[in-house]
Write a protein that holds these residues in place. Structure first.
Motif, short mmCIF file in Angstrom:
data_model
loop_
_atom_site.label_atom_id
_atom_site.label_comp_id
_atom_site.label_asym_id
_atom_site.label_seq_id
_atom_site.Cartn_x
_atom_site.Cartn_y
_atom_site.Cartn_z
N GLY A 37 0.80 -1.22 0.00
CA GLY A 37 0.00 0.00 0.00
C GLY A 37 0.83 1.26 0.00
N MET A 38 1.98 1.25 -0.65
CA MET A 38 2.86 2.41 -0.71
C MET A 38 3.12 2.77 -2.17
SD MET A 38 5.90 1.50 1.88
CE MET A 38 5.64 0.52 3.31
N THR A 39 3.58 4.00 -2.35
CA THR A 39 4.04 4.37 -3.69
C THR A 39 5.45 3.85 -3.87
OG1 THR A 39 4.95 6.47 -2.94
CG2 THR A 39 2.63 6.47 -3.64
N ARG A 40 5.94 3.90 -5.06
CA ARG A 40 7.27 3.39 -5.37
C ARG A 40 8.35 4.15 -4.58
NH1 ARG A 40 9.10 0.25 -8.59
NH2 ARG A 40 10.10 0.13 -10.58
N GLU A 44 10.89 2.62 -1.78
CA GLU A 44 12.35 2.72 -1.90
C GLU A 44 12.96 3.36 -0.66
OE1 GLU A 44 13.07 4.81 -5.51
OE2 GLU A 44 12.52 3.09 -6.77
N GLU A 45 12.31 4.39 -0.11
CA GLU A 45 12.79 5.03 1.12
C GLU A 45 12.74 4.04 2.28
OE1 GLU A 45 14.37 7.74 3.66
OE2 GLU A 45 14.21 7.93 1.49
N TYR A 46 11.67 3.28 2.34
CA TYR A 46 11.52 2.26 3.38
C TYR A 46 12.63 1.22 3.28
CZ TYR A 46 9.44 -1.74 5.81
OH TYR A 46 9.23 -2.81 6.64
N GLN A 47 12.94 0.78 2.08
CA GLN A 47 14.02 -0.20 1.88
C GLN A 47 15.37 0.38 2.29
OE1 GLN A 47 13.85 -3.41 1.11
NE2 GLN A 47 11.63 -3.24 1.14
#
Length: 157
Positions: A37-40, A44-47
């Motif tokens: 449920g996130m944008t790309r 990427e920031e989460y990763q």
């Protein structure tokens, strides 16, 4: 039923054509970002944050391992045991200059103080059984007083 036919025939057709043509995403095939449920960009920031946190945990773990290796090497030196190369490698991996935690440093300092007390003359005397230090002190002070009195009576001195 249509799904079953599509999956059977579609899979065979893709194998024959080598996957050429536009690929259609079905409802079951979502990108990892869409699945959470996130944008790309958010994904990427989460990763990136996950990777940074893992690196920090690994650095802290390596620091703790080096601290433990330092303590082990200290006791090996103290008791004249052979050195361990893995401990030396762990210390060098962190940077070679490892500071012990305060609790461990206090333990080592107390251990050194106890060792010094045991090595002193009074410490060795306390290890002798059936020895009364108070009576020894009294005898020593009485002997000194006798010597002082005899020195006062001596005409040569």
């Amino acid at each position: 039923m249509a799904f079953m036919v599509k999956s059977m025939v579609g899979g065979q057709l893709k194998n024959l054509t080598g996957g050429l043509g536009g690929e259609e995403k079905s409802e079951g095939e979502k990108s990892p970002a869409e699945a959470q449920g996130m944008t790309r960009e958010e994904y990427e920031e989460y990763q990136r944050q996950l990777v940074e946190e893992k690196m920090e945990r690994d650095a802290q773990f390596a620091q703790r391992k080096a601290e433990r290796a330092t303590v082990r090497s200290h006791f090996r030196d103290k008791y004249r045991l052979p050195k361990n190369e893995t401990d030396d490698n762990q210390i060098q991996l962190v940077g070679g200059d490892v500071e012990l935690p305060k609790e461990l440093a206090k333990m080592i300092e107390q251990d050194n103080e106890e060792e010094e007390e045991k090595n002193s003359v009074i410490g060795q005397l306390t290890n002798i059984q059936n020895l009364d230090l108070d009576s020894l002190k009294d005898k020593a002070s009485a002997t000194l007083e006798d010597l002082k009195q005899s020195a006062e009576k001596c005409t040569v001195m």
